[in-house]
Motif scaffolding. Structure first.
Motif, PDB file in Angstrom:
ATOM      1  N   GLY A  41      38.973   1.777   3.711  1.00  0.00           N
ATOM      2  CA  GLY A  41      38.811   0.493   3.045  1.00  0.00           C
ATOM      3  C   GLY A  41      37.980   0.604   1.791  1.00  0.00           C
ATOM      4  O   GLY A  41      37.436   1.661   1.463  1.00  0.00           O
ATOM      5  N   ILE A  42      37.835  -0.512   1.088  1.00  0.00           N
ATOM      6  CA  ILE A  42      37.139  -0.512  -0.190  1.00  0.00           C
ATOM      7  C   ILE A  42      35.636  -0.330  -0.042  1.00  0.00           C
ATOM      8  O   ILE A  42      34.940   0.086  -0.979  1.00  0.00           O
ATOM      9  CB  ILE A  42      37.459  -1.814  -0.959  1.00  0.00           C
ATOM     10  CG1 ILE A  42      37.000  -1.719  -2.412  1.00  0.00           C
ATOM     11  CG2 ILE A  42      36.824  -3.024  -0.265  1.00  0.00           C
ATOM     12  CD1 ILE A  42      37.449  -2.877  -3.270  1.00  0.00           C
ATOM     13  N   PHE A  43      35.097  -0.617   1.168  1.00  0.00           N
ATOM     14  CA  PHE A  43      33.654  -0.504   1.384  1.00  0.00           C
ATOM     15  C   PHE A  43      33.290   0.618   2.368  1.00  0.00           C
ATOM     16  O   PHE A  43      32.180   0.634   2.887  1.00  0.00           O
ATOM     17  CB  PHE A  43      33.084  -1.829   1.903  1.00  0.00           C
ATOM     18  CG  PHE A  43      33.102  -2.934   0.895  1.00  0.00           C
ATOM     19  CD1 PHE A  43      32.216  -2.931  -0.179  1.00  0.00           C
ATOM     20  CD2 PHE A  43      34.009  -3.975   1.000  1.00  0.00           C
ATOM     21  CE1 PHE A  43      32.232  -3.949  -1.121  1.00  0.00           C
ATOM     22  CE2 PHE A  43      34.039  -4.992   0.065  1.00  0.00           C
ATOM     23  CZ  PHE A  43      33.147  -4.990  -0.995  1.00  0.00           C
ATOM     24  N   ASP A  44      34.192   1.543   2.588  1.00  0.00           N
ATOM     25  CA  ASP A  44      33.893   2.635   3.518  1.00  0.00           C
ATOM     26  C   ASP A  44      32.798   3.563   3.008  1.00  0.00           C
ATOM     27  O   ASP A  44      32.225   4.334   3.769  1.00  0.00           O
ATOM     28  CB  ASP A  44      35.159   3.447   3.809  1.00  0.00           C
ATOM     29  CG  ASP A  44      36.018   2.813   4.892  1.00  0.00           C
ATOM     30  OD1 ASP A  44      35.774   1.630   5.207  1.00  0.00           O
ATOM     31  OD2 ASP A  44      36.920   3.486   5.418  1.00  0.00           O
ATOM     32  N   TRP A  45      32.520   3.511   1.709  1.00  0.00           N
ATOM     33  CA  TRP A  45      31.447   4.332   1.143  1.00  0.00           C
ATOM     34  C   TRP A  45      30.068   3.824   1.550  1.00  0.00           C
ATOM     35  O   TRP A  45      29.079   4.562   1.459  1.00  0.00           O
ATOM     36  CB  TRP A  45      31.535   4.341  -0.394  1.00  0.00           C
ATOM     37  CG  TRP A  45      31.640   2.962  -0.982  1.00  0.00           C
ATOM     38  CD1 TRP A  45      32.779   2.286  -1.285  1.00  0.00           C
ATOM     39  CD2 TRP A  45      30.560   2.078  -1.319  1.00  0.00           C
ATOM     40  NE1 TRP A  45      32.485   1.044  -1.806  1.00  0.00           N
ATOM     41  CE2 TRP A  45      31.130   0.894  -1.838  1.00  0.00           C
ATOM     42  CE3 TRP A  45      29.169   2.177  -1.248  1.00  0.00           C
ATOM     43  CZ2 TRP A  45      30.359  -0.182  -2.276  1.00  0.00           C
ATOM     44  CZ3 TRP A  45      28.393   1.103  -1.674  1.00  0.00           C
ATOM     45  CH2 TRP A  45      28.991  -0.052  -2.180  1.00  0.00           C
ATOM     46  N   LEU A  57      27.382  10.556  -4.354  1.00  0.00           N
ATOM     47  CA  LEU A  57      27.085  11.858  -3.749  1.00  0.00           C
ATOM     48  C   LEU A  57      27.088  11.768  -2.231  1.00  0.00           C
ATOM     49  O   LEU A  57      27.708  12.592  -1.542  1.00  0.00           O
ATOM     50  CB  LEU A  57      25.730  12.355  -4.247  1.00  0.00           C
ATOM     51  CG  LEU A  57      25.182  13.612  -3.570  1.00  0.00           C
ATOM     52  CD1 LEU A  57      26.070  14.806  -3.851  1.00  0.00           C
ATOM     53  CD2 LEU A  57      23.753  13.879  -4.007  1.00  0.00           C
ATOM     54  N   GLY A  58      26.391  10.776  -1.693  1.00  0.00           N
ATOM     55  CA  GLY A  58      26.312  10.638  -0.241  1.00  0.00           C
ATOM     56  C   GLY A  58      27.663  10.373   0.392  1.00  0.00           C
ATOM     57  O   GLY A  58      27.987  10.940   1.435  1.00  0.00           O
ATOM     58  N   ALA A  59      28.465   9.525  -0.240  1.00  0.00           N
ATOM     59  CA  ALA A  59      29.784   9.210   0.310  1.00  0.00           C
ATOM     60  C   ALA A  59      30.695  10.433   0.306  1.00  0.00           C
ATOM     61  O   ALA A  59      31.459  10.659   1.247  1.00  0.00           O
ATOM     62  CB  ALA A  59      30.415   8.063  -0.482  1.00  0.00           C
ATOM     63  N   SER A 100      24.663   7.143   2.692  1.00  0.00           N
ATOM     64  CA  SER A 100      24.862   6.944   1.253  1.00  0.00           C
ATOM     65  C   SER A 100      23.744   6.100   0.648  1.00  0.00           C
ATOM     66  O   SER A 100      23.359   6.309  -0.506  1.00  0.00           O
ATOM     67  CB  SER A 100      26.224   6.303   0.978  1.00  0.00           C
ATOM     68  OG  SER A 100      26.297   4.988   1.502  1.00  0.00           O
ATOM     69  N   MET A 101      23.190   5.148   1.419  1.00  0.00           N
ATOM     70  CA  MET A 101      22.048   4.389   0.922  1.00  0.00           C
ATOM     71  C   MET A 101      20.818   5.290   0.792  1.00  0.00           C
ATOM     72  O   MET A 101      20.028   5.158  -0.150  1.00  0.00           O
ATOM     73  CB  MET A 101      21.738   3.219   1.870  1.00  0.00           C
ATOM     74  CG  MET A 101      22.845   2.173   1.971  1.00  0.00           C
ATOM     75  SD  MET A 101      23.265   1.367   0.397  1.00  0.00           S
ATOM     76  CE  MET A 101      24.798   2.235  -0.011  1.00  0.00           C
ATOM     77  N   LEU A 102      20.675   6.223   1.739  1.00  0.00           N
ATOM     78  CA  LEU A 102      19.566   7.182   1.674  1.00  0.00           C
ATOM     79  C   LEU A 102      19.686   8.064   0.438  1.00  0.00           C
ATOM     80  O   LEU A 102      18.703   8.258  -0.297  1.00  0.00           O
ATOM     81  CB  LEU A 102      19.548   8.041   2.940  1.00  0.00           C
ATOM     82  CG  LEU A 102      18.521   9.186   2.969  1.00  0.00           C
ATOM     83  CD1 LEU A 102      17.100   8.639   3.012  1.00  0.00           C
ATOM     84  CD2 LEU A 102      18.765  10.102   4.163  1.00  0.00           C
ATOM     85  N   THR A 103      20.872   8.613   0.187  1.00  0.00           N
ATOM     86  CA  THR A 103      21.044   9.467  -0.976  1.00  0.00           C
ATOM     87  C   THR A 103      20.921   8.673  -2.278  1.00  0.00           C
ATOM     88  O   THR A 103      20.441   9.199  -3.284  1.00  0.00           O
ATOM     89  CB  THR A 103      22.403  10.192  -0.934  1.00  0.00           C
ATOM     90  OG1 THR A 103      23.453   9.230  -0.763  1.00  0.00           O
ATOM     91  CG2 THR A 103      22.451  11.204   0.201  1.00  0.00           C
ATOM     92  N   GLY A 104      21.334   7.411  -2.248  1.00  0.00           N
ATOM     93  CA  GLY A 104      21.147   6.566  -3.425  1.00  0.00           C
ATOM     94  C   GLY A 104      19.677   6.416  -3.768  1.00  0.00           C
ATOM     95  O   GLY A 104      19.275   6.577  -4.929  1.00  0.00           O
TER      96      GLY A 104
END
Length: 334
Positions: free
Chosen positions: A150-154, A133-135, A159-163
């Motif tokens: 890139g593969i880690f752009d999320w 959702l955050g990404a 995104s950690m906050l929304t997680g």
């Protein structure tokens, strides 16, 4: 119809995702709260409240994903390319959670291990959904509708906050579900867990809401330009009113169903706020009309949906109605 078919499918997919969050969210919340069970019998009681209905909830996730593929293939390709790892984590965790749910009731010596697996799978799945959702809300680098990151752009602070927000939100849903479905000692434990969770979730909603307009200039414009603020402003006011009503219902211990209804209200209002912030985009930078498949394809799949959706709604309503009421501590799952 070229204009309205994407709008209809946007509504269908949004409805499917919202129904999944509301219905499977409390089951994931039970798993997140599993470590707080006082003993194995109490964890049995927690899981038995969802045992008859939990495995039908993923239908809504399938509906949302299949609808996205059929109606908005460009958005589907973009999201899967950008979020391959968190989506894979979510799916593996869902399988892990499901296997643990079933195996735990049959196990004897490994019952605690399967209980821990149920908790871990639920936690990882909820966190992955929040990261996705955050990404999506943060936006993904793309050129001509194709992902170029890139593969880690999320991975980002937002995104950690929304997680984390989704983890605590599902835990709140789980605790209020237990208030609704149990009594006695189990309900007391649920109320004890729900009270701090109300405050924590309210704080997370405030943080995400305050951060969201600054992620993308288009989201900021959606809220603050052309007088939009005045008709969107009731949403945060309703969130505050809902938070107050939820807090009172958890503290007063009168009607057991009210906390769960108000907890669901948190997610419904949050979903409305998110959709209002990105409309008419399906992801930031890509409108529903740019991402849409040909009208003939959307219309063809819509015919099947007209048959399928009432059936899903019907058996969902029937199953929840049949298994309504309190679940006794000695109820069994076979």
């Amino acid at each position: 119809m070229e204009y309205w078919l994407p709008v209809i499918w946007f509504g269908v997919i949004g409805f499917g995702v919202l129904m999944y969050v509301l219905l499977d969210g409390f089951v994931l919340g039970l798993g997140i709260l599993a470590p707080f069970a006082e003993d194995e019998d109490q964890l049995d009681h927690m899981m038995n409240t969802a045992a008859p209905i939990w495995d039908g909830n993923e239908t809504w996730l399938v509906l949302g994903g299949a609808g996205l593929l059929a109606a908005f293939p460009k958005a589907y390709a973009l999201v899967l390319s950008a979020l391959y790892l968190p989506v894979l984590l979510m799916l593996i965790a869902l399988v892990f959670r499901g296997v643990a749910f079933e195996f735990r009731f049959k196990a004897r010596r490994a019952k605690k291990a399967w209980g821990a697996a149920f908790a871990l799978g639920s936690l990882l799945c909820a966190f992955a959904q929040g990261v996705i959702l955050g990404a999506i809300m943060e936006g993904m680098p793309m050129q001509e509708g194709k992902y170029v990151g890139g593969i880690f752009d999320w991975f980002s602070p937002f995104s950690m906050l929304t997680g984390a927000a989704v983890v605590f939100g599902y835990a709140l849903l789980g605790s209020t579900w237990l208030i609704l479905k149990t009594d006695g000692r189990m309900q007391l434990v649920a109320r004890t867990l729900a009270r701090p969770l109300v405050l924590v979730v309210a704080v997370f909603i405030g943080l995400v809401s305050a951060w969201l307009p600054f992620l993308d200039s288009r989201i900021m414009a959606r809220w603050f330009e052309d007088g939009n603020f005045y008709w969107l402003f009731p949403v945060p006011l309703l969130v505050l009113a809902n938070a107050w009503a939820l807090w009172r219902s958890v503290m007063r211990e009168r009607r057991d169903g009210h906390p769960f209804v108000y907890a669901l209200g948190f997610f419904v209002l949050g979903f409305i706020g998110l959709v209002a912030g990105i409309w008419p985009n399906i992801v930031p930078g890509l409108t529903i009309w740019d991402a849409a498949s040909p009208p003939s394809s959307q219309g063809f799949v819509l015919v099947g949906l007209v048959v399928l959706l009432p059936a899903i709604l019907g058996y969902t309503y029937w199953s929840y109605r049949v298994f309504s009421g309190k679940i006794a501590a000695d109820a069994g799952y076979h």
